[in-house]
Scaffold this motif. Structure first.
Motif, mmCIF file in Angstrom:
data_model
loop_
_atom_site.group_PDB
_atom_site.id
_atom_site.type_symbol
_atom_site.label_atom_id
_atom_site.label_comp_id
_atom_site.label_asym_id
_atom_site.label_seq_id
_atom_site.Cartn_x
_atom_site.Cartn_y
_atom_site.Cartn_z
ATOM 1 N N PRO A 1 -10.249 0.661 -3.160
ATOM 2 C CA PRO A 1 -9.070 1.509 -3.368
ATOM 3 C C PRO A 1 -8.648 1.563 -4.829
ATOM 4 N N GLY A 2 -7.897 2.613 -5.155
ATOM 5 C CA GLY A 2 -7.218 2.672 -6.440
ATOM 6 C C GLY A 2 -6.027 1.717 -6.451
ATOM 7 N N LEU A 3 -5.485 1.490 -7.637
ATOM 8 C CA LEU A 3 -4.380 0.544 -7.831
ATOM 9 C C LEU A 3 -3.349 1.162 -8.754
ATOM 10 N N TYR A 4 -2.064 0.944 -8.461
ATOM 11 C CA TYR A 4 -1.032 1.327 -9.417
ATOM 12 C C TYR A 4 0.092 0.307 -9.430
ATOM 13 N N PHE B 1 -9.970 -5.271 0.463
ATOM 14 C CA PHE B 1 -8.706 -4.551 0.344
ATOM 15 C C PHE B 1 -8.699 -3.304 1.223
ATOM 16 N N SER B 2 -9.831 -2.624 1.320
ATOM 17 C CA SER B 2 -9.908 -1.451 2.198
ATOM 18 C C SER B 2 -9.718 -1.859 3.652
ATOM 19 N N GLN B 3 -10.308 -2.981 4.036
ATOM 20 C CA GLN B 3 -10.110 -3.470 5.395
ATOM 21 C C GLN B 3 -8.641 -3.805 5.641
ATOM 22 N N GLU B 4 -7.989 -4.363 4.634
ATOM 23 C CA GLU B 4 -6.553 -4.638 4.752
ATOM 24 C C GLU B 4 -5.762 -3.342 4.904
ATOM 25 N N GLN B 5 -6.156 -2.309 4.163
ATOM 26 C CA GLN B 5 -5.487 -1.009 4.290
ATOM 27 C C GLN B 5 -5.576 -0.486 5.719
ATOM 28 N N PHE C 1 0.853 -1.187 0.000
ATOM 29 C CA PHE C 1 0.000 0.000 0.000
ATOM 30 C C PHE C 1 0.886 1.233 0.000
ATOM 31 N N ALA C 2 0.505 2.250 -0.757
ATOM 32 C CA ALA C 2 1.295 3.478 -0.825
ATOM 33 C C ALA C 2 0.453 4.582 -1.448
ATOM 34 N N GLY C 3 1.039 5.736 -1.564
ATOM 35 C CA GLY C 3 0.401 6.935 -2.087
ATOM 36 C C GLY C 3 1.198 8.103 -1.555
#
Length: 319
Positions: free
Chosen positions: A84-87, A58-62, A26-28
């Protein structure tokens, strides 16, 4: 207890490609900066990532990932049906990266829908951090609302740090980006731009031109990053170049500027002068670019963490 709030988008990151296999994390940009603030500051400094989450796994994982690393989410809303978004990060043989994004319907684009929740997330924070990407993912009304809430926090003596972080593909045109970034300058007390971005957006000829242009909008502290070159540190009417302590051959430049920002802000909160803080930030960024991915494990900075006895709530008042 003193608190830092960073506003933006936490994305799923795919990096370290090996054939068809990727490493997920996870990042941003604004999360990356908060990560290094968290890594470098004493535990009694609270850190919150302010965004909007989906109701998917995935949001819960974040959220669990953030919590597991000492980062809260304050009053960030959960948006039903969103994710979430993905990159994905691709690297060349010199460590330079390119990005592919899937983020057009990400939950974070709704982070300013609940104005009261956003205001509550920033209330009583000593430092608020946001970026040009934070502004770019919001529609015009949400962007204006977010900036108004940030400005209200500044009026209550919160320090406001802003990295314009211009990404052309997120904006319909340069005029829209310029208007939003100029508003970001006006909301901020500290601006942490990258010269290449400012040149691309405003046609600046030098970091000194960048400083002079941004000064007109009111922030009293400006630090212009230039990759592995000198940073130009401007406070009041004085400006001083600060060189990296030593050249570093990068493995992956992802997150370099974000880690510089986090280290700079951590050092300023810890009583370092702007020039001392820039030198420290160069050292941290130099360590980060020797690793793959945006987030280097926090334990890798335990030797650089500032002790709690040099920090107080007054540190924020001096920024």
């Amino acid at each position: 207890m003193t608190r830092i709030a960073s506003i933006g988008e936490c994305m799923i990151e795919l990096s370290g490609r090996d054939g068809a296999t990727w490493k997920q994390g996870f990042a941003g940009d604004t999360l990356n900066t908060l990560w290094y603030l968290r890594a470098l500051l004493p535990e009694d400094i609270a850190t919150d990532y302010v965004t909007a989450f989906g109701d998917d796994p995935f949001s819960q994982e974040q959220i669990a990932f953030l919590s597991g690393n000492g980062i809260g989410i304050s009053h960030s809303p959960v948006i039903p049906g969103k994710a979430p978004g993905l990159y994905a990060v691709s690297l060349d043989d010199k460590g330079e990266r390119s990005f592919t994004y899937w983020r057009s319907d990400a939950a974070a684009r709704r982070l300013a829908d609940d104005r009261d929740a956003l205001a509550a997330s920033l209330s009583d924070a000593g430092l608020v951090y946001f970026s040009g990407i934070t502004l770019a993912i919001l529609d015009e009304d949400a962007r204006s609302a977010m900036l108004a809430i940030v400005e209200k926090a500044r009026e209550a003596d919160t320090a406001i740090a802003f990295d314009p972080n211009y990404r052309p593909r997120l904006w319909p045109n340069r005029d829209a980006a310029r208007a939003a970034v100029n508003a970001g300058y006006r909301a901020a007390t500290i601006v942490l731009p990258t010269f290449d971005d400012e040149q691309a957006l405003f046609d600046d000829e030098s970091p000194a031109d960048t400083v002079e242009r941004i000064r007109q909008h009111g922030p009293g502290e400006i630090v212009v990053k230039s990759g592995g070159k000198d940073a130009l540190v401007a406070v009041g009417m004085a400006a001083h170049p600060v060189a990296p302590p030593q050249p570093v051959e990068p493995l992956d430049t992802t997150g370099a500027g974000d880690s510089f920002n986090g280290a700079y802000l951590a050092a300023r909160l810890s009583g370092r002068t702007p020039q001392e803080a820039a030198l420290f930030a160069h050292s941290v960024a130099g360590r980060v670019i020797r690793h793959h991915g945006a987030l280097v494990p926090m334990e890798g900075f335990s030797d650089l963490r500032f002790p709690g006895d040099i920090l107080s709530g007054q540190a924020f008042e001096k920024m």
